[in-house]
Structures are given as C-alpha cells and as structure tokens.
Scaffold this active site. Structure first.
Site, PDB file in Angstrom:
ATOM      1  N   HIS A   1       0.810  -1.214   0.000  1.00  0.00           N
ATOM      2  CA  HIS A   1       0.000   0.000   0.000  1.00  0.00           C
ATOM      3  C   HIS A   1       0.846   1.269   0.000  1.00  0.00           C
ATOM      4  O   HIS A   1       0.365   2.317  -0.432  1.00  0.00           O
ATOM      5  CB  HIS A   1      -0.956  -0.017   1.199  1.00  0.00           C
ATOM      6  N   ASP A   2       2.061   1.193   0.464  1.00  0.00           N
ATOM      7  CA  ASP A   2       2.925   2.368   0.420  1.00  0.00           C
ATOM      8  C   ASP A   2       3.726   2.415  -0.880  1.00  0.00           C
ATOM      9  O   ASP A   2       3.671   3.388  -1.624  1.00  0.00           O
ATOM     10  CB  ASP A   2       3.884   2.388   1.611  1.00  0.00           C
TER      11      ASP A   2
ATOM     12  N   VAL B   1       2.209   3.034  -4.551  1.00  0.00           N
ATOM     13  CA  VAL B   1       1.561   4.320  -4.845  1.00  0.00           C
ATOM     14  C   VAL B   1       2.624   5.406  -5.044  1.00  0.00           C
ATOM     15  O   VAL B   1       3.053   6.068  -4.091  1.00  0.00           O
ATOM     16  CB  VAL B   1       0.581   4.711  -3.722  1.00  0.00           C
TER      17      VAL B   1
ATOM     18  N   SER C   1       4.457   7.545   2.873  1.00  0.00           N
ATOM     19  CA  SER C   1       3.308   8.463   2.840  1.00  0.00           C
ATOM     20  C   SER C   1       2.078   7.788   3.430  1.00  0.00           C
ATOM     21  O   SER C   1       1.196   8.455   3.985  1.00  0.00           O
ATOM     22  CB  SER C   1       3.021   8.922   1.407  1.00  0.00           C
TER      23      SER C   1
ATOM     24  N   THR D   1      -3.544 -23.332   6.233  1.00  0.00           N
ATOM     25  CA  THR D   1      -2.354 -22.768   6.895  1.00  0.00           C
ATOM     26  C   THR D   1      -2.512 -21.247   6.960  1.00  0.00           C
ATOM     27  O   THR D   1      -1.785 -20.512   6.267  1.00  0.00           O
ATOM     28  CB  THR D   1      -1.059 -23.142   6.127  1.00  0.00           C
TER      29      THR D   1
END
Length: 331
Positions: free
Chosen positions: A72-73, A76, A82, A251
């Site tokens: 996610h960092d 982008v 950020s 698992t």
C-alpha cells in the site's frame, strides 16, 4: 600579468564552487544500498528485526500488517512512508481511503520507530522501517529472507488523492491488475507471486459478500461456500464488525504455496483470486507455484525487491521524520 593571474585564480575558484554542489550531491546520495546505516546507526536493522519478532510473539496479526504496508505504500508513486501520515485539516490520510480498508497496527510501527530513535535519533527513516519490518514479517510468516536495500527518506505529503490510480481494487479485471504492477516493473510471474500474500491473513465480509448475495457466485467451490456463508451471514455486513473469512483455512498463519492450490480448486475469496487461476496469462504460473514453493518464493522475493525500490526519495530529498504519522514541522 598580475591581473591575468588574478583572473585565472578567480575563474578556477568559480569553477570549483560551481562543481562542488554536484559533487556534494553525488557523495550525499548513494541511492539505495545494502546496509545503508552501517556507519550512522549500525544496530538499526537488528533493532527492527528484534522488534518485529517481539511484536509478532505478542500480536500474531502484526506480520500481516507489515506485509500489506509495503504494497500500500510502495505501489503508490513512491516508497516514502506516505501511507503512515495521519489526516490533517487539509489532507486525507491514505490510511482512510477505501483501498486501505482493513489496514491496522500502525501504532506498532511507531513502537519500532521509538526503539530505533532511542539508539540513533533522527537517522533512520520511517520508509526504511516500513520496508524492513515487511522483510522481517515475511520471515515470521515462514517466508523467505529477502535482502533489501536501505537509504529511503520520508515524504511529506499524503497521496490519498491518487491511491486508486495505482492500487487495483479486488474487483478489477486481471488485465488492470497486470497493467498496474507492470508499470512499476513487476512482470506476470511477479504479480502472481505477490498475490500469494493472500495465503495469510483474512478478508472482511464487506469485500466478498457480493459473491454470496443475492445469489452465490457459481464459480465458487460449493464446499467452500458453506463456510463463507457461515462466516458472513449478513448481505450488508457492518464494516466495523469482526466478520471475516480466513484467506487460507489450511495454513492461515503461514506464507506458502497452498494459496495456489486453493484458487485452482475455486476456493479463492476475491474476484482477483478467481481470475488469477483462470486467465490464460496467469494460470500457467499459478500451476507452477502450486507445485513448487521454491519457485513461488523465488518470484515473490524478486517482486518484493522491485516493489521496495519503487521511486524512493534518497539523498537530500524528503526528510527523516521524528514521528512516522506526522511530517516534521518546518521552521
């Protein structure tokens, strides 16, 4: 003659001054390198690794968070932490966008940052802590150790306004997903390997009820549907309720290639999981990873490395945040 000599030395001095910034910038910005902090904070990586181990021992789900953070960092625009910035009166935090639904445990990154700051104040960036915690979290989950470079600096602004341009939604077509990751250098086997992260953690019912209500998606394995309906009994679940399905019932706490066997058996929870196992561009790699965990880990490590090196801030760009959730005050 004296005036000519004086002019020559003046010219030489001017040339030296003109060249100095370029030389200085070059010396100050080695880019990303292995063990960037070996001189300024030699214990940094060991401190981060130890903190990740301690936090995982107390809170098992932290490792899932470390792994999601790097996606996610870094996907982008830039791997610059950020993602970690809180909302302000003027800007929305990336953490509060729809694409970031379910992200949590940011306070534990603050715990790691505090431990590093006690040893070396103002030296280690939150961006590097985010990347290294993901690296060590992967190991905690039984995945491979991936040597990753450091030297990132922290950005000063949220990228919430462009998150959807870079992070594909779970309902996007596989073509869109392939295109988004190809744009940052991740090839098709790399994308298939990255989605192997769905081997661990859980999916909130909000993200999958459209496959159960009003009618069950016929592509789902009927044996798996019963469990999904049991876990997600409401067609419109409360986003704040603890209603979820484990991504891998076999698992659930282990990063392994069981995910690929599951999606080939139509047990993938998300549309993108199903498409990954059926699209002619990705299915061959799904089958190969289902057979070989070594191949999965090799492609996964390669893709994580590419992701971690996506357009970082280095040298004098950005800053070293004092706190990971707020940009430093400018005086």
């Amino acid at each position: 003659m004296a005036s000519k000599t004086l002019f020559f030395f003046a010219l030489l001095s001017f040339s030296a001054v003109s060249l100095w910034p370029a030389l200085a910038d070059n010396e100050q910005d080695p880019g990303l390198v292995m063990n960037f902090y070996k001189d300024a904070c030699p214990q940094a990586e060991d401190i981060i690794k130890e903190q990740v181990k301690l936090l995982y021992k107390r809170h098992k789900n932290t490792a899932f968070s470390w792994l999601r953070n790097i996606f996610h960092d870094c996907a982008v625009q830039s791997c610059d932490a950020s993602l970690l910035l809180d909302s302000t009166r003027r800007t929305l935090s990336e953490k509060e966008t729809d694409r970031s639904f379910g992200l949590r445990n940011f306070r534990y990154l603050d715990t790691i940052k505090e431990a590093v700051e006690r040893e070396c104040p103002g030296v280690v960036s939150c961006a590097d802590i985010l990347v290294l915690s993901a690296r060590d979290g992967i190991v905690s989950l039984g995945g491979p150790h991936i040597p990753l470079k450091t030297g990132r600096r922290d950005g000063r602004k949220s990228r919430a306004d462009v998150v959807e341009q870079y992070l594909p939604d779970h309902n996007e077509s596989i073509s869109v997903v392939l295109d988004r990751f190809s744009a940052i250098g991740v090839d098709t086997p790399g994308l298939v390997a990255l989605l192997g992260s769905h081997s661990v953690g859980r999916t909130h019912c909000v993200k999958l009820v459209h496959r159960l209500y009003p009618e069950v998606d016929p592509a789902l394995n009927p044996d798996h549907v019963e469990h999904m309906l049991y876990k997600c009994p409401d067609p419109i679940p409360d986003p704040k309720a603890v209603q979820y399905v484990r991504n891998d019932r076999g698992t659930p706490m282990k990063l392994d290639n069981n995910y690929y066997r599951n999606i080939l058996d139509n047990k993938g929870l998300l549309i993108v999981d199903h498409q990954l196992a059926t699209d002619k561009r990705t299915k061959p790699y799904v089958k190969k990873m289902a057979k070989s965990q070594d191949y999965f880990f090799k492609q996964f490590a390669k893709a994580i490395t590419i992701l971690s090196e996506n357009n970082p801030l280095t040298g004098t760009k950005g800053e070293i945040r004092k706190q990971c959730n707020v940009a430093n005050k400018l005086h």
